[in-house]
Design an enzyme around this catalytic site. Structure first.
Site, PDB file in Angstrom:
ATOM      1  CE1 TYR A 384     175.597  40.744  27.784  1.00  0.00           C
ATOM      2  CE2 TYR A 384     177.654  41.917  28.080  1.00  0.00           C
ATOM      3  CZ  TYR A 384     176.942  40.884  27.522  1.00  0.00           C
ATOM      4  OH  TYR A 384     177.562  39.988  26.697  1.00  0.00           O
ATOM      5  CE1 TYR A 388     166.555  45.897  29.877  1.00  0.00           C
ATOM      6  CE2 TYR A 388     168.841  45.274  30.212  1.00  0.00           C
ATOM      7  CZ  TYR A 388     167.612  45.051  29.632  1.00  0.00           C
ATOM      8  OH  TYR A 388     167.443  43.977  28.790  1.00  0.00           O
TER       9      TYR A 388
END
Length: 607
Positions: A384, A388
């Site tokens: 998840y 990023y």
């Protein structure tokens, strides 16, 4: 002052204010102010119903207002100044301060330095006073001892160079944001000016690292570039370490039965310069042009500080990581991955604090704070947040950079360089001084790195301190096994290593530097509480004591040239020697004897 509309195209660029703007602002700003001047002159004439006339006074006023707002005279250097001009200005300021403070006492020199920093719009250096010692009855005495270091910095050209560079690029970038040059339809994340200057800085740094050679006491020589490639300055190694820590955090959460959640925390509307509407954009009417991305980051840090304080009061255990990245308009927002034993309370606290400021503005309830529970059926928790992290380091295996509306940020060209979106993000973080990654609630990474410097031969015995041995074993990466952050955290104690059983041991010492002697804390190894075997004259016994393990550090020195460059001017006669006559059996004239040395080597000379 009025003129005919038909003459405006030639009259406006000839205005003194426009000539000043041409000399002080970047060309894209000049085109913007030219349009603003034309609009102001036309609008003023239209209000008087004179559509054939043009108000040159209104045009000049618009240009003057633009310059006062974006390029005031008080700036140390103009917005489009080159790095050479910044360095030249820094040298002039430092020389001026040195001239004014020569012969003054330290206290008087500090007053001169304060006035100069105030005049240049920068802060006086903040020096942490040395530790209180005997005779220091209050903070004023310790501050007095720090005065020479403050004065030395303000006298230094390099100190001014760093300050002026940061002040210049931030003022330039803030104006680019206010003028709506930073968004996904123009320059996403950071302006081309910021990206170009960051690329030039990286090239200068790379050249310096490659040209500097160091040698340790073992005779090993490396350039600084080679040493940097072996540290977390290498983006691949930095990304690998972050992924190792994330994987370990997930293992710890699974072992403790903690659930995970991804959160996104954004700023109120007043921090955003533009609004994105599908594939279009428009200026945000709620934008406060006094706020820059650094102010937005300070706002998010304040929100997070209130979240931490409330969770601490409630006794909620949590750990994880947060990532700061920019919106397309340069305003930062946070993504985070948290594991906790009470996820409902964590989400409630984050939402309450995130919506405490301007909760009723349009879209705040839906967009300001968002959560996504970790579903193990869809994949691991690391998956998840991993994109990023890679997106904000080097873009490894990320794919497209997309906005939340689906717009893809493409790579582009600056001169001969290909600039990918990750380079823009890196330039944005460097410009505004924003820390991109931060782990919370777990074991410290500094001790992890220090353990990797410890040699196996220096480890204590298992019955002396098993914690150090376990943590060292977990931090080592070999061909047979990878390093394990989870095992390291267990050795540190607590759910996620928050026990901190092992700490870095520092030694304070005074070291000479550019600005005089400085008190520095130098790491020497790690220590933890263990059992020491004591042998005295009567008996031997075990007692609890701190166990210290030294870390291996080399003493590096810069390799200098063996000597200066040889002069190109010599007294050697380079004319062709008369060897032909001698080889033909002809005798040389007497005046030539000894001119070129003996024809045969003297006895005993090596052949």
């Amino acid at each position: 002052m009025w003129g005919y509309l038909r003459d405006a195209a030639a009259a406006v660029p000839a205005l003194p204010e426009m000539q000043e703007a041409r000399a002080r602002v970047p060309m894209r700003w000049y085109n913007r102010v030219l349009k603003a001047a034309d609009k102001a002159g036309r609008d003023s004439a239209a209000r008087l119903a004179r559509h054939d006339m043009f108000d040159l006074g209104a045009a000049a006023g618009a240009v003057a207002a633009f310059l006062a707002d974006h390029a005031p005279q008080g700036l140390p250097v103009r917005p489009d100044a080159t790095d050479y001009e910044i360095c030249k200005k820094a040298r002039a300021i430092a020389a001026d301060v040195l001239l004014k403070t020569t012969g003054l006492s330290t206290a008087d020199a500090l007053i001169v330095c304060e006035r100069e920093c105030e005049r240049q719009g920068t802060e006086l250096p903040k020096i942490t006073p040395p530790k209180k010692r005997q005779g220091d009855h209050d903070a004023h005495v310790r501050r007095y001892r720090a005065m020479p270091a403050i004065v030395a910095r303000v006298r230094c050209e390099l100190w001014w160079r760093r300050r002026l560079r940061a002040k210049h690029i931030r003022a330039l970038e803030h104006s680019n944001i206010r003028l709506h040059y930073v968004h996904y339809r123009s320059d996403p994340y950071a302006s081309n000016d910021a990206v170009r200057r960051r690329a030039a800085q990286n090239r200068r740094n790379a050249a310096t690292l490659a040209a500097t050679t160091l040698e340790n006491e073992l005779g090993q020589c490396f350039t600084l570039a080679e040493l940097a490639e072996k540290s977390v300055a290498n983006k691949a190694l930095r990304r690998g370490e972050l992924m190792t820590r994330l994987k370990g955090a997930e293992e710890l959460a699974d072992a403790a039965g903690f659930a995970g959640v991804m959160f996104t925390l954004t700023c109120p509307s007043r921090f955003h310069a533009v609004k994105q509407l599908g594939h279009k954009w428009k200026p945000n009417p709620n934008y406060d042009d006094a706020l820059d991305p650094r102010a937005a980051q300070l706002y998010l840090r304040g929100v997070w500080a209130r979240i931490r304080a409330e969770l601490a009061r409630l006794g909620i255990a949590y750990f994880g990581v947060r990532v700061a990245e920019p919106h397309h308009d340069g305003c930062p927002h946070w993504h985070g991955l948290l594991f906790s034993n009470d996820l409902d309370t964590v989400c409630r606290v984050i939402r309450a604090q995130g919506l405490k400021d301007s909760p009723n503005e349009a879209g705040a309830q839906e967009r300001r704070v968002r959560f996504e529970r970790i579903d193990r059926a869809k994949g691991s928790a690391v998956g998840y947040i991993a994109k990023y992290i890679a997106k904000n380091i080097d873009g490894h295996a990320v794919g497209d950079h997309k906005t939340k509306e689906g717009y893809v940020v493409q790579a582009d060209m600056l001169g001969d360089d290909v600039i990918n979106p990750s380079q823009r993000v890196e330039a944005w973080a460097a410009c505004w001084g924003i820390r991109q990654f931060q782990f919370v609630g777990g074991a410290p990474v500094g001790t992890w790195r220090e353990l990797r410097r410890v040699k196996e031969a220096d480890l204590p015995a298992a019955d002396e301190c098993q914690a150090i041995r376990d943590a060292w074993e977990a931090a080592q990466r070999t061909e047979d096994k990878p390093a394990s952050w989870a095992e390291y955290a267990r050795a540190m104690g607590g759910v996620a290593g928050e026990g901190k059983r092992i700490a870095i041991r520092y030694t304070e010492r005074m070291e000479p530097g550019r600005y005089g002697l400085t008190l520095r804390k130098v790491p020497h190894g790690v220590q933890a509480m263990g059992r020491a075997h004591i042998v005295d004259g009567i008996c031997d016994y075990w007692r609890q004591a701190p166990i210290f393990v030294p870390a291996t550090r080399y003493e590096w020195r810069k390799v200098e040239r063996s000597g200066g460059a040889a002069s190109t001017r010599t007294r050697v006669n380079n004319c062709t020697r008369p060897s032909g006559a001698a080889s033909a059996g002809q005798k040389r004239p007497a005046w030539m004897d000894g001119l070129y040395g003996p024809e045969t080597a003297p006895e005993g000379a090596p052949t």
